[in-house]
Design a protein around this motif. Structure first.
Motif, PDB file in Angstrom:
ATOM      1  N   ALA A 136     -37.672 -49.416  -6.519  1.00 54.36           N
ATOM      2  CA  ALA A 136     -38.884 -50.131  -6.099  1.00 54.36           C
ATOM      3  C   ALA A 136     -39.700 -49.348  -5.069  1.00 54.36           C
ATOM      4  O   ALA A 136     -40.933 -49.257  -5.162  1.00 54.36           O
ATOM      5  N   THR A 137     -39.016 -48.754  -4.091  1.00 59.52           N
ATOM      6  CA  THR A 137     -39.739 -48.040  -3.041  1.00 59.52           C
ATOM      7  C   THR A 137     -40.468 -46.813  -3.591  1.00 59.52           C
ATOM      8  O   THR A 137     -41.641 -46.567  -3.264  1.00 59.52           O
ATOM      9  N   GLU A 138     -39.770 -46.049  -4.442  1.00 66.71           N
ATOM     10  CA  GLU A 138     -40.398 -44.866  -5.020  1.00 66.71           C
ATOM     11  C   GLU A 138     -41.602 -45.258  -5.871  1.00 66.71           C
ATOM     12  O   GLU A 138     -42.656 -44.599  -5.835  1.00 66.71           O
ATOM     13  N   ILE A 139     -41.476 -46.360  -6.629  1.00 68.87           N
ATOM     14  CA  ILE A 139     -42.599 -46.787  -7.477  1.00 68.87           C
ATOM     15  C   ILE A 139     -43.783 -47.232  -6.610  1.00 68.87           C
ATOM     16  O   ILE A 139     -44.948 -47.002  -6.965  1.00 68.87           O
ATOM     17  N   SER A 140     -43.478 -47.834  -5.452  1.00 66.10           N
ATOM     18  CA  SER A 140     -44.569 -48.284  -4.570  1.00 66.10           C
ATOM     19  C   SER A 140     -45.392 -47.112  -4.050  1.00 66.10           C
ATOM     20  O   SER A 140     -46.572 -47.272  -3.713  1.00 66.10           O
ATOM     21  N   HIS A 141     -44.814 -45.917  -3.970  1.00 62.45           N
ATOM     22  CA  HIS A 141     -45.566 -44.730  -3.555  1.00 62.45           C
ATOM     23  C   HIS A 141     -46.509 -44.278  -4.667  1.00 62.45           C
ATOM     24  O   HIS A 141     -47.504 -43.577  -4.402  1.00 62.45           O
ATOM     25  N   ILE A 142     -46.194 -44.654  -5.903  1.00 62.47           N
ATOM     26  CA  ILE A 142     -47.039 -44.271  -7.035  1.00 62.47           C
ATOM     27  C   ILE A 142     -48.041 -45.379  -7.354  1.00 62.47           C
ATOM     28  O   ILE A 142     -49.227 -45.097  -7.552  1.00 62.47           O
ATOM     29  N   ILE A 143     -47.539 -46.622  -7.378  1.00 58.69           N
ATOM     30  CA  ILE A 143     -48.392 -47.783  -7.662  1.00 58.69           C
ATOM     31  C   ILE A 143     -48.122 -48.829  -6.582  1.00 58.69           C
ATOM     32  O   ILE A 143     -47.111 -49.534  -6.639  1.00 58.69           O
ATOM     33  N   PRO A 144     -48.973 -48.944  -5.566  1.00 56.78           N
ATOM     34  CA  PRO A 144     -48.751 -49.942  -4.514  1.00 56.78           C
ATOM     35  C   PRO A 144     -48.726 -51.348  -5.119  1.00 56.78           C
ATOM     36  O   PRO A 144     -49.539 -51.674  -5.998  1.00 56.78           O
ATOM     37  N   HIS A 145     -47.808 -52.172  -4.663  1.00 61.78           N
ATOM     38  CA  HIS A 145     -47.695 -53.522  -5.239  1.00 61.78           C
ATOM     39  C   HIS A 145     -47.077 -54.482  -4.234  1.00 61.78           C
ATOM     40  O   HIS A 145     -46.312 -54.076  -3.348  1.00 61.78           O
ATOM     41  N   ASP A 146     -47.426 -55.742  -4.376  1.00 58.61           N
ATOM     42  CA  ASP A 146     -46.766 -56.813  -3.622  1.00 58.61           C
ATOM     43  C   ASP A 146     -45.660 -57.454  -4.461  1.00 58.61           C
ATOM     44  O   ASP A 146     -44.746 -58.069  -3.928  1.00 58.61           O
TER      45      ASP A 146
END
Length: 410
Positions: A34-44
């Motif tokens: 989840a954290t790595e993906i948030s660096h690519i696509i910010p999300h709540d």
């Protein structure tokens, strides 16, 4: 959208690949990456929904905000807010205000979490393996118009990384479920085979018992009567006084035969139904025992018990019969209670006593085994143990809905 250099994106993609290694469970994968993906696509909010192999149901795994999507069992694809994506009708879904977007809100859609969590911006891409859609990656933001087509492209790259792992785990879980089902089916088949063998042995033992009763009791009485009548045939004038003991002996033989037949075939069950047959049997058994036993038979099924399949009804009556016999013969109870009740669409029959049986069923000997076998052959659950009220034994038979004769519903 983040203005992230391609080198940084590559670093995060590699991070996702490293974190996937060794993960063997869906939720663990989502939390790990989840954290790595948030660096690519910010999300709540982020979730991955995976289609079941039947292509009719799917289940969601969430990160960040948690909704009812992941708290309920597999849901029908027809009610998914992203059913158009999962079916392959569209290549992606991108919305700047999903709370008002009609594509997510249609009759029967399970879209309430979108409103409840305020997920305005939503981005969805398919997860594919060998060209087949196995699920979808979804990212959402509280902010409106948060995503662009560049985010869609990045999401596709992430989905391509995740899809093989989810596919492999889904296949492994399906193989595990199939193995468990096969083991259960084999166990049921073996149980039925052993049950049929035990029942055959029990029926043979019953046949031998009836044969011995007829030989040692009725045949012996009839033989004595035949000899007596033969002697009387040489008497020129047979008086009523001479015939009276012969008539009494014949009546006694007839009574013995009735009892043997009653044991062999529950005719009251055929004529008057399950409840009446149980009441009659308990009443007669208590009276014949000579003990001062209070008893009751309570039907809480509103007559539904009388709709049981005939074969099931006979087996159920035999189980209750054996339980009552065990209580009277081995436990010396003050009370015996039989209760019939409806439960989960099926039927439950309980025989409880306050005797000295101790609840382990050990005193029943072969009778306990016969009851278990009969229950197994009618797909019923059999339980025997201590009485909740204290001393004594409690026997319970639980029948599924399939035990009822469907012809009665027509």
């Amino acid at each position: 959208m983040l203005d992230t250099p391609k080198s940084a994106l590559f670093h995060h993609y590699m991070g996702i690949s490293r974190l996937l290694a060794g993960q063997l469970e869906f939720n663990a994968i989502i939390q790990a990456v989840a954290t790595e993906i948030s660096h690519i696509i910010p999300h709540d909010h982020m979730d991955v929904c995976i289609k079941q192999l039947d292509d009719k149901y799917h289940i969601a795994y969430e990160s960040g905000l948690v909704s009812a999507w992941s708290r309920q069992p597999p849901a029908l694809l027809t009610g998914s807010p992203i059913r158009s994506l999962l079916s392959g009708a569209v290549e992606y879904l991108l919305s700047g205000d999903a709370c008002a977007d009609p594509r997510f809100h249609f009759e029967g859609s399970f879209s309430s979490p979108i409103i409840e969590l305020g997920l305005h911006s939503r981005l969805h891409v398919p997860m594919k393996v060998h060209g087949d859609i196995i699920g979808a990656l979804s990212c959402s933001s509280h902010q409106s118009d948060a995503y662009t087509m560049e985010d869609v492209a990045n999401a596709r790259a992430v989905a391509d990384l995740l899809a093989p792992y989810f596919y492999a785990i889904r296949a492994a879980e399906q193989a595990k479920r199939s193995a468990i089902e096969e083991a259960r089916a084999n166990a049921r088949e073996e149980g039925l085979r052993l049950g049929a063998l035990q029942l055959t042995e029990a029926l043979e033992a019953e046949r031998q018992r009836i044969g011995m009763d007829l030989h040692d009791q009725t045949l012996a009485d009839l033989t004595r009567l035949a000899r007596r009548i033969e002697r009387m045939s040489h008497v020129s004038d047979v008086s009523g006084e001479m015939l009276e003991p012969v008539v009494r002996s014949l009546q006694h033989c007839m009574q013995d035969l009735r009892e043997i037949i009653e044991e062999a075939k529950p005719s009251i069950l055929q004529l008057f139904g399950v409840v009446q047959a149980i009441e009659t049997y308990v009443d007669r058994s208590v009276r014949d025992s000579g003990y001062a036993i209070e008893w009751s038979v309570t039907d809480e099924t509103e007559g539904r018990v009388e709709r049981l399949d005939k074969t099931v009804a006979i087996s159920l009556f035999r189980i209750v019969q054996e339980a009552v016999n065990n209580a009277i013969r081995h436990a010396q109870p003050d009370t015996i209670m039989v209760t019939l009740s409806s439960v989960d669409g099926g039927l439950r029959v309980t025989v409880s006593d306050d005797g000295s049986g101790g609840g382990d069923g050990a005193s029943g000997g072969l009778g306990i085994g016969n009851m278990k076998t009969r229950a197994r052959l009618i797909s019923a659950r059999f339980d025997i143990g201590g009485n909740d009220a204290g001393a004594g034994t409690r026997m319970t038979v639980t029948l599924p809905d399939s035990a009822f004769d469907r012809r009665e519903d027509v």
